[in-house]
Design a protein around this motif. Structure first.
Motif, PDB file in Angstrom:
ATOM      1  N   PRO A 144       0.874  -1.410  -0.054  1.00 50.93           N
ATOM      2  CA  PRO A 144      -0.012   0.166  -0.045  1.00 50.93           C
ATOM      3  C   PRO A 144       0.864   1.296   0.038  1.00 50.93           C
ATOM      4  O   PRO A 144       1.988   1.298   0.711  1.00 50.93           O
ATOM      5  CB  PRO A 144      -0.788  -0.073   1.209  1.00 50.93           C
ATOM      6  CG  PRO A 144      -0.706  -1.458   1.680  1.00 50.93           C
ATOM      7  CD  PRO A 144       0.575  -2.181   1.290  1.00 50.93           C
ATOM      8  N   THR A 145       0.280   2.518  -0.583  1.00 53.98           N
ATOM      9  CA  THR A 145       1.085   3.602  -0.676  1.00 53.98           C
ATOM     10  C   THR A 145       0.154   4.737  -0.472  1.00 53.98           C
ATOM     11  O   THR A 145      -1.130   4.872  -0.705  1.00 53.98           O
ATOM     12  CB  THR A 145       1.798   3.911  -1.889  1.00 53.98           C
ATOM     13  OG1 THR A 145       2.363   4.964  -1.986  1.00 53.98           O
ATOM     14  CG2 THR A 145       0.950   3.854  -3.082  1.00 53.98           C
ATOM     15  N   LEU A 146       0.479   5.900   0.287  1.00 54.75           N
ATOM     16  CA  LEU A 146      -0.212   6.748   0.422  1.00 54.75           C
ATOM     17  C   LEU A 146       0.234   8.185  -0.292  1.00 54.75           C
ATOM     18  O   LEU A 146      -0.338   9.175   0.065  1.00 54.75           O
ATOM     19  CB  LEU A 146      -0.244   7.268   2.026  1.00 54.75           C
ATOM     20  CG  LEU A 146      -0.909   6.071   3.125  1.00 54.75           C
ATOM     21  CD1 LEU A 146      -0.511   6.993   4.538  1.00 54.75           C
ATOM     22  CD2 LEU A 146      -2.152   5.771   2.954  1.00 54.75           C
ATOM     23  N   SER A 147       0.973   7.916  -1.135  1.00 56.41           N
ATOM     24  CA  SER A 147       1.817   8.799  -1.839  1.00 56.41           C
ATOM     25  C   SER A 147       0.609   9.756  -2.927  1.00 56.41           C
ATOM     26  O   SER A 147       1.089  10.463  -3.473  1.00 56.41           O
ATOM     27  CB  SER A 147       2.979   8.247  -2.688  1.00 56.41           C
ATOM     28  OG  SER A 147       2.585   7.443  -3.527  1.00 56.41           O
ATOM     29  N   PHE A 148      -0.368   9.083  -2.993  1.00 55.95           N
ATOM     30  CA  PHE A 148      -1.164   9.623  -3.813  1.00 55.95           C
ATOM     31  C   PHE A 148      -2.442  10.151  -3.211  1.00 55.95           C
ATOM     32  O   PHE A 148      -3.677  10.530  -3.712  1.00 55.95           O
ATOM     33  CB  PHE A 148      -1.878   8.695  -4.971  1.00 55.95           C
ATOM     34  CG  PHE A 148      -0.839   8.163  -5.628  1.00 55.95           C
ATOM     35  CD1 PHE A 148      -0.009   8.785  -6.504  1.00 55.95           C
ATOM     36  CD2 PHE A 148      -0.646   6.744  -5.646  1.00 55.95           C
ATOM     37  CE1 PHE A 148       1.043   8.282  -7.280  1.00 55.95           C
ATOM     38  CE2 PHE A 148       0.400   6.129  -6.259  1.00 55.95           C
ATOM     39  CZ  PHE A 148       1.225   6.992  -7.192  1.00 55.95           C
ATOM     40  N   ASN A 149      -2.582  10.311  -1.764  1.00 54.44           N
ATOM     41  CA  ASN A 149      -3.593  10.746  -1.038  1.00 54.44           C
ATOM     42  C   ASN A 149      -3.675  12.205  -0.828  1.00 54.44           C
ATOM     43  O   ASN A 149      -4.484  12.870   0.176  1.00 54.44           O
ATOM     44  CB  ASN A 149      -3.318  10.283   0.437  1.00 54.44           C
ATOM     45  CG  ASN A 149      -4.017   8.595   0.398  1.00 54.44           C
ATOM     46  OD1 ASN A 149      -3.734   7.943  -0.692  1.00 54.44           O
ATOM     47  ND2 ASN A 149      -4.282   8.219   1.393  1.00 54.44           N
ATOM     48  N   SER A 150      -2.845  13.095  -1.498  1.00 56.76           N
ATOM     49  CA  SER A 150      -3.155  14.472  -1.424  1.00 56.76           C
ATOM     50  C   SER A 150      -2.838  14.853  -2.913  1.00 56.76           C
ATOM     51  O   SER A 150      -2.489  14.566  -3.735  1.00 56.76           O
ATOM     52  CB  SER A 150      -2.077  15.205  -0.544  1.00 56.76           C
ATOM     53  OG  SER A 150      -0.863  15.385  -1.198  1.00 56.76           O
ATOM     54  N   VAL A 151      -2.994  16.350  -3.108  1.00 53.84           N
ATOM     55  CA  VAL A 151      -2.845  17.045  -4.523  1.00 53.84           C
ATOM     56  C   VAL A 151      -1.293  16.895  -4.731  1.00 53.84           C
ATOM     57  O   VAL A 151      -0.973  17.405  -5.815  1.00 53.84           O
ATOM     58  CB  VAL A 151      -3.200  18.559  -4.135  1.00 53.84           C
ATOM     59  CG1 VAL A 151      -4.880  18.465  -3.875  1.00 53.84           C
ATOM     60  CG2 VAL A 151      -2.447  19.347  -3.300  1.00 53.84           C
ATOM     61  N   ALA A 152      -0.453  16.573  -3.847  1.00 50.57           N
ATOM     62  CA  ALA A 152       1.045  16.641  -4.155  1.00 50.57           C
ATOM     63  C   ALA A 152       1.223  15.405  -5.111  1.00 50.57           C
ATOM     64  O   ALA A 152       2.222  15.468  -5.826  1.00 50.57           O
ATOM     65  CB  ALA A 152       1.967  16.344  -2.765  1.00 50.57           C
ATOM     66  N   GLY A 153       0.441  14.356  -5.266  1.00 49.30           N
ATOM     67  CA  GLY A 153       0.645  13.226  -5.920  1.00 49.30           C
ATOM     68  C   GLY A 153      -0.661  12.817  -6.664  1.00 49.30           C
ATOM     69  O   GLY A 153      -1.762  12.801  -6.488  1.00 49.30           O
ATOM     70  N   GLU A 154      -0.459  12.443  -8.044  1.00 45.50           N
ATOM     71  CA  GLU A 154      -1.546  12.219  -9.013  1.00 45.50           C
ATOM     72  C   GLU A 154      -1.625  10.778  -9.797  1.00 45.50           C
ATOM     73  O   GLU A 154      -0.685  10.649 -10.875  1.00 45.50           O
ATOM     74  CB  GLU A 154      -1.703  13.132 -10.023  1.00 45.50           C
ATOM     75  CG  GLU A 154      -2.952  12.998 -10.782  1.00 45.50           C
ATOM     76  CD  GLU A 154      -4.361  12.708 -10.134  1.00 45.50           C
ATOM     77  OE1 GLU A 154      -5.039  11.889 -10.788  1.00 45.50           O
ATOM     78  OE2 GLU A 154      -4.524  13.193  -9.136  1.00 45.50           O
ATOM     79  N   ALA A 155      -2.133  10.024  -9.346  1.00 45.44           N
ATOM     80  CA  ALA A 155      -2.032   8.653 -10.054  1.00 45.44           C
ATOM     81  C   ALA A 155      -2.368   8.414 -11.033  1.00 45.44           C
ATOM     82  O   ALA A 155      -1.743   7.692 -11.991  1.00 45.44           O
ATOM     83  CB  ALA A 155      -3.052   7.397  -9.040  1.00 45.44           C
ATOM     84  N   SER A 156      -3.311   9.102 -12.028  1.00 48.28           N
ATOM     85  CA  SER A 156      -3.970   8.988 -13.089  1.00 48.28           C
ATOM     86  C   SER A 156      -2.738   9.483 -14.249  1.00 48.28           C
ATOM     87  O   SER A 156      -2.943   9.062 -15.394  1.00 48.28           O
ATOM     88  CB  SER A 156      -5.061   9.972 -13.358  1.00 48.28           C
ATOM     89  OG  SER A 156      -4.810  11.288 -13.076  1.00 48.28           O
ATOM     90  N   MET A 157      -1.721  10.278 -13.921  1.00 46.86           N
ATOM     91  CA  MET A 157      -0.857  10.521 -14.785  1.00 46.86           C
ATOM     92  C   MET A 157       0.383   9.388 -14.807  1.00 46.86           C
ATOM     93  O   MET A 157       1.198   9.681 -15.571  1.00 46.86           O
ATOM     94  CB  MET A 157      -0.181  11.912 -14.184  1.00 46.86           C
ATOM     95  CG  MET A 157      -0.983  12.981 -14.430  1.00 46.86           C
ATOM     96  SD  MET A 157      -0.084  14.612 -13.992  1.00 46.86           S
ATOM     97  CE  MET A 157      -1.570  15.774 -13.666  1.00 46.86           C
ATOM     98  N   LEU A 158       0.161   8.277 -14.137  1.00 46.85           N
ATOM     99  CA  LEU A 158       1.383   7.450 -14.099  1.00 46.85           C
ATOM    100  C   LEU A 158       1.649   6.803 -15.597  1.00 46.85           C
ATOM    101  O   LEU A 158       0.353   6.448 -16.093  1.00 46.85           O
ATOM    102  CB  LEU A 158       1.068   6.435 -13.131  1.00 46.85           C
ATOM    103  CG  LEU A 158       1.256   6.694 -11.511  1.00 46.85           C
ATOM    104  CD1 LEU A 158       0.941   5.566 -10.750  1.00 46.85           C
ATOM    105  CD2 LEU A 158       2.786   7.150 -11.407  1.00 46.85           C
TER     106      LEU A 158
END
Length: 815
Positions: free
Chosen positions: A217-231
Motif C-alpha cells: 500500500p502507498t499513501l503517496s497519492f492521498n493529497s494534491v502533491a501526487g496524482e495516480a492518473s498521470m502514471l
C-alpha cells in the motif's frame, strides 16, 4: 547470451546506478548448495508448454527452477496432479522429454538435457532462471494471468481467489496502446474513470479504489502533491484491480477495492526493445527497454526503462511533456535469497493546464455551447508533477516451501502549479458580455511517503493435508505540505476577464503569501490469513488485520511572514480489527463457487467545508459468485453478485466552495449501500484470439434510498480483443475495444438546471504487422465514431470533454 550484448547492458546499468555490482556477484557465486529437502505438495498442473508448467510448479511449491530457454523451448508437458514431492512432480513433467531435473539446493533445481548426466559427466551450469512468479504476464502474449497475490498475499489463481479480480496484462497494454493508468482503467471491467481536470478519480461499485505498488500500500497519492492518473504504464508488467473491499492483508480497506501496479523485473536472458510513436495533435513518443544478466553466472541482473513523450492536445494551447525512468538491479546474494534495489522517476509537465472544469451554464441559467477545444484556463497555467521513488525488496525462500519477503520504499512527490481558471462557484459567466471571474494563484505542494511491508507465506501440514498461510506487518508514513500565494494581499485573487479572450490574459506575479497547511499520517497494521483445504474440492480462507491510524493536521500563519504551524487535535484509531472470510468449492475441473465477507475500516482523506477530515469509513462487504478456468487455464470467467454497506461515505457537498488546496469539500453519508452484479472473461478463447471484458451493474443509495453518484454510470460494458490471423496472414494482428456506459446526470449546485448524458458507446481499433521477429508496426484509433461526450461531469460544477477521434502509429524493434 552473447558477449557484446552483456557488456552493452552492463554499461547502460552502470551509468544509471554506479559500479557496485561486482561485490554482489562475488557474494552470490560463493554460496554453496544446502542439503536437499523433501516435502509433499498438492500439485495441480494442466497440460501446457513446459516453460509455463515449470513456472506454475514454482508457484505451487515455492521452489526455484533454473532452465535455459533453448532447453525447454518447444517442449510440452503433460497434466500432473496429486500429492507429490517436488522431485516426483518434476519427473512426471519431464517424462519422455529427454530432460532431467538436477537438485542444486533445498529448493532449487536445474533442468538439463539427459545426455550429459547419463554418463556421469560434469554438466555445465545453466544460468537462465525460469521465473518463479507465475503471475508475470510479460512475454506470455495473454490477456490473463495464472496467479495473483494482490487480494490474499498467497499466490492463487483467479479461480482460487474468492474476490473479483481483473488483470490488465503487458500484452493488452501494448496492443490497445494503454500508455497511462487512466487508459488502463478505462478498459478494466467495473471501473469508472471520472476526469475532474488533469486529475482522474477511479471508482468501482460506487467507491474509490486505493493504490498499491508491487502489493505494498502507498499513501503517496492521498493529497494534491501526487496524482495516480498521470502514471505511465511503461514500467509495469501488469495492473491488477481487486473489486470489493481489499483490506485483508494490505493495511488499507477501501470498499471499492484496490489497484496494484506491478513493476517490470529483469530476466536472465538479454532482452530489449526500442519504439518510436507519433499521433494526432503532433504527439510523439520514444521508449527504450533493456534487461538481462550482468555477469556470466547470471546471479546479477538489471533492467532500465526510459520513455519520453511530448505533444499538444485537442484543447486549445495545451501541451504536455512526460519523462519516465525505471531502473532495477537484482542479485542472488545467496542461493535462495534475492535482493533488488531500484529507482524510478516520472516528471509530467502541462502548459495550459486546467484546474476545475468548463462551465455548463451561464449565470442566467442558459446552457453553454462551447467548442470541444475550449480551454477554461489561461495559456500560462501550468501543472508540473514530479515523482521520485526509491525501493528495495529482499526475498528468501526456505527449504520447507515458505517465502519471506520485505519491501521498503521512499517516495517524494512535488507539484508546481500556477493557474488562472474560470470560477464556477456559482457560474460567473455572463451570457451577453462573456465576462467572467478568473481565479488566480500559485499553489505548489510536496509530499513524502515511507512504506514498509514484511510478510511470510507458505505451506503447512495439518491433519494429513497441506494448507497455506500468510502473516505480515505493514507501515505507511505520509507527510504533505501545501502552500498558496496570490498577486494581491488578499485571501481571494480574482479578476474580471472575457471568456473568449483567456489566451491574452497576462500572468501576474504571485508575491503575497495566502495560506499553508499540511498533514502527517501514519498507518500501521498486522495481518494474517490461512487457506485451509479440508478436502480436495473445498478451500476455506480466514484472516484479518489489526490497524492503528494517526493523523495530525496543521495550518500555517502566513500573515506575518513567519509561517508558524498550528496543530489541530490529532485523529487516532487504535487496534481496529477487520475480519475476512472466504470459501471456494470446486464443482468440477472447470468451475468453482465462492463466497466472501469482510469488514471495512478506512480512514477518510476527504474534508468537509470547514477543512476538517471526515471520520473513518466503516462497513461490511459481501460477495457471492462462480468462477471458471478453461482451456488448461488460458481462459478465466466469473460471475458475481455483491453488496457493500458503509457509514461515513464521502460525497460532494453541493454548493460548498472549494477548499484552499482547490479540492471539493465532502459531507459524510450514513447507511450507504451499493448492490450489483458483474460478469467477466479474460484470456484466450481460441488459438490466437485474446479477450478481456466484462459487464457490470451497480446502484449506490443512501439510507433514504436516494441515488448517490449520479454522474457515475450504473451499467458498464468493457471489451478489448486482439486476433492474430492464421496461416499466411499470421504476421497480422487485428482487434480493438468497445466501452459502453449507461446515462448519467448532474444537477447544478446552485439550481441553474440539470445536465444529462445518455448511454455512450466508444469504439477503438488496432492493427499490428510483424515485418520480422524483431520489427513490427502498429496502428491504434481511439473514439472511431468521433463521439462528443463528457469524460467528467459535475466534479467542479462543470464538465470536461473526452478526446475526439485520434490516431497513434508506432514502430517497435526487439533485440
Amino acid at each position: 547470451m552473447s558477449f557484446p550484448r552483456q557488456h552493452l547492458l552492463s554499461a547502460a546499468l552502470a551509468t544509471a546506478f554506479g559500479a557496485a555490482v561486482t561485490t554482489w556477484a562475488s557474494v552470490a557465486a560463493a554460496q554453496t548448495p544446502a542439503p536437499a529437502a523433501a516435502q509433499v505438495f498438492d500439485v495441480k498442473l494442466p497440460a501446457q508448454p513446459l516453460a509455463a508448467a515449470l513456472n506454475e510448479l514454482s508457484r505451487q511449491t515455492g521452489a526455484q527452477v533454473l532452465a535455459a530457454g533453448e532447453v525447454v523451448s518447444g517442449v510440452n508437458a503433460p497434466a500432473v496432479s496429486g500429492r507429490l514431492t517436488l522431485q516426483q512432480a518434476l519427473d512426471a513433467l519431464l517424462a519422455g522429454s529427454g530432460l532431467i531435473a538436477v537438485r542444486n539446493g533445498p529448493s532449487q533445481v536445474t533442468i538439463q538435457r539427459a545426455s550429459g548426466a547419463a554418463a556421469g559427466a560434469s554438466l555445465p551450469a545453466v544460468t537462465v532462471q525460469a521465473t518463479s512468479d507465475a503471475a508475470t504476464t510479460e512475454g506470455t502474449g495473454s490477456y490473463s494471468t495464472r496467479s495473483t497475490g494482490a487480494a490474499t498475499r498467497m499466490g492463487l489463481s483467479l479461480r482460487e481467489t474468492p474476490q473479483s479480480v481483473s488483470v490488465i496484462t503487458r500484452q493488452q497494454m501494448d496492443d490497445q496502446n494503454l500508455t497511462t493508468l487512466t487508459d488502463v482503467l478505462r478498459q478494466t471491467p467495473g471501473v469508472v474513470a471520472d476526469r475532474l481536470d488533469e486529475r482522474v478519480k477511479f471508482t468501482s461499485r460506487g467507491f474509490e479504489l486505493s493504490k498499491m505498488i508491487d502489493g505494498v500500500p502507498t499513501l503517496s497519492f492521498n493529497s494534491v502533491a501526487g496524482e495516480a492518473s498521470m502514471l505511465s504504464t511503461a514500467i509495469y508488467d501488469r495492473v491488477e484491480v481487486i473489486r470489493g473491499a481489499a483490506g485483508l492483508l494490505n493495511g488499507v480497506g477501501d470498499p471499492g477495492g484496490a489497484i496494484n501496479l506491478v513493476r517490470k523485473r529483469p530476466g536472465t536472458e538479454f532482452a530489449g526493445s526500442v519504439s518510436l510513436g507519433a499521433g494526432s495533435w503532433n504527439r510523439y513518443n520514444t521508449e527504450v527497454d533493456l534487461g538481462g544478466s550482468l555477469n556470466e553466472a547470471g546471479t546479477l541482473r538489471g533492467r532500465v526503462v526510459g520513455s519520453f513523450t511530448d505533444g499538444k492536445s485537442f484543447i486549445d494551447y495545451k501541451k504536455q511533456r512526460e519523462e519516465v525512468f525505471h531502473g532495477i538491479l537484482e542479485a542472488d546474494i545467496a542461493r535462495d535469497t534475492v535482493l533488488a534495489v531500484g529507482y524510478e522517476r516520472q516528471k509530467t509537465g502541462i502548459k495550459g493546464a486546467n484546474f476545475g472544469q468548463a462551465p455548463l451554464f451561464y449565470s442566467d441559467g442558459t446552457r453553454t455551447d462551447l467548442p470541444r477545444s475550449f480551454n477554461s484556463s489561461t495559456p500560462w497555467s501550468q501543472w508540473d508533477m514530479t515523482t521520485d521513488r526509491l525501493f528495495l525488496n529482499l526475498e528468501h525462500r526456505m527449504a520447507n516451501g515458505w517465502k519471506i519477503k520485505a519491501d521498503a520504499s521512499y517516495t517524494e512527490n512535488q507539484r508546481d502549479r500556477i493557474g488562472g481558471d474560470i470560477w464556477l462557484w456559482p457560474s460567473s459567466v455572463d451570457r451577453l458580455t462573456g465576462e467572467t471571474l478568473l481565479d488566480q494563484g500559485n499553489n505548489p505542494a510536496k509530499g513524502t511517503n515511507k512504506a514498509l511491508d514484511v510478510f511470510a507465506t507458505g505451506p503447512f501440514e495439518l491433519l494429513g493435508r497441506t494448507h497455506q498461510a500468510s502473516v505480515g506487518f505493514n507501515l505507511n508514513r505520509y507527510d504533505y505540505w501545501v502552500y498558496g500565494s496570490n498577486s494581491v494581499p488578499s485571501s481571494s485573487d480574482q479578476v474580471l476577464v472575457n471568456i473568449n479572450s483567456l489566451r491574452w490574459v497576462p500572468q501576474p506575479a504571485f508575491v503575497y503569501p495566502a495560506f499553508q497547511f499540511g498533514e502527517q499520517v501514519e498507518e500501521k497494521a498486522i495481518y494474517g490469513s490461512t487457506r485451509l483445504r479440508p478436502t480436495d474440492k473445498l478451500s476455506v480462507l480466514l484472516g484479518g488485520r489489526m490497524s492503528w491510524y494517526t493523523s495530525n493536521a496543521w495550518s500555517g500563519n502566513v500573515s506575518d511572514g513567519v509561517g508558524g504551524r498550528t496543530w489541530a487535535t490529532p485523529t487516532k484509531e487504535n487496534s481496529v480489527f477487520t475480519p475476512y472470510a472466504g470459501i471456494v468449492y470446486d464443482l468440477s475441473k472447470e468451475y468453482s463457487v465462492y463466497a466472501s465477507y469482510t469488514d471495512i475500516f478506512q480512514p477518510n482523506t476527504a474534508k468537509d467545508a470547514s477543512n476538517n477530515v471526515l471520520d473513518p469509513r466503516r462497513g461490511k462487504n459481501f460477495e457471492l459468485g462462480i468462477k471458471g478456468e478453461h482451456l488448461d487455464g488460458k481462459l478465466n470467467t466469473s460471475f458475481a453478485v455483491f453488496e457493500t454497506k458503509e457509514d461515513n461515505v464521502a460525497v460532494v457537498d453541493e454548493g460548498a466552495l472549494p477548499l484552499p488546496d482547490g479540492t471539493i469539500p465532502s459531507r459524510a453519508v450514513q447507511g450507504a449501500r451499493s448492490k450489483g452484479f458483474e460478469f467477466t472473461v479474460a484470456g484466450e478463447i481460441a488459438r490466437g484470439w485474446q479477450v478481456m471484458g466484462g459487464y457490470t451493474y451497480h446502484a449506490k443509495r443512501d439510507a433514504e434510498h436516494e441515488l448517490l453518484n449520479t454522474t457515475y454510470p450504473r451499467r458498464l460494458l468493457r471489451i478489448a480483443t486482439s486476433y492474430r490471423l492464421p496461416g499466411e496472414w499470421n504476421k497480422l494482428t487485428i482487434g480493438g475495444s468497445i466501452a459502453y456506459q449507461s446515462g448519467i446526470y448532474f444537477d447544478d449546485y446552485y439550481g441553474l438546471g440539470r445536465v444529462t448524458q445518455g448511454g455512450l458507446t466508444l469504439i477503438g481499433l488496432m492493427a499490428r504487422y510483424d515485418f520480422s521477429k524483431q520489427l513490427s508496426g502498429s496502428l491504434n484509433i481511439e473514439n472511431l465514431s468521433d463521439k462528443r461526450y463528457y469524460a467528467g461531469l459535475g466534479g467542479y460544477n462543470g464538465y470536461t470533454y473526452g478526446a475526439p477521434r485520434n490516431v497513434w502509429v508506432k514502430v517497435n524493434y526487439k533485440f
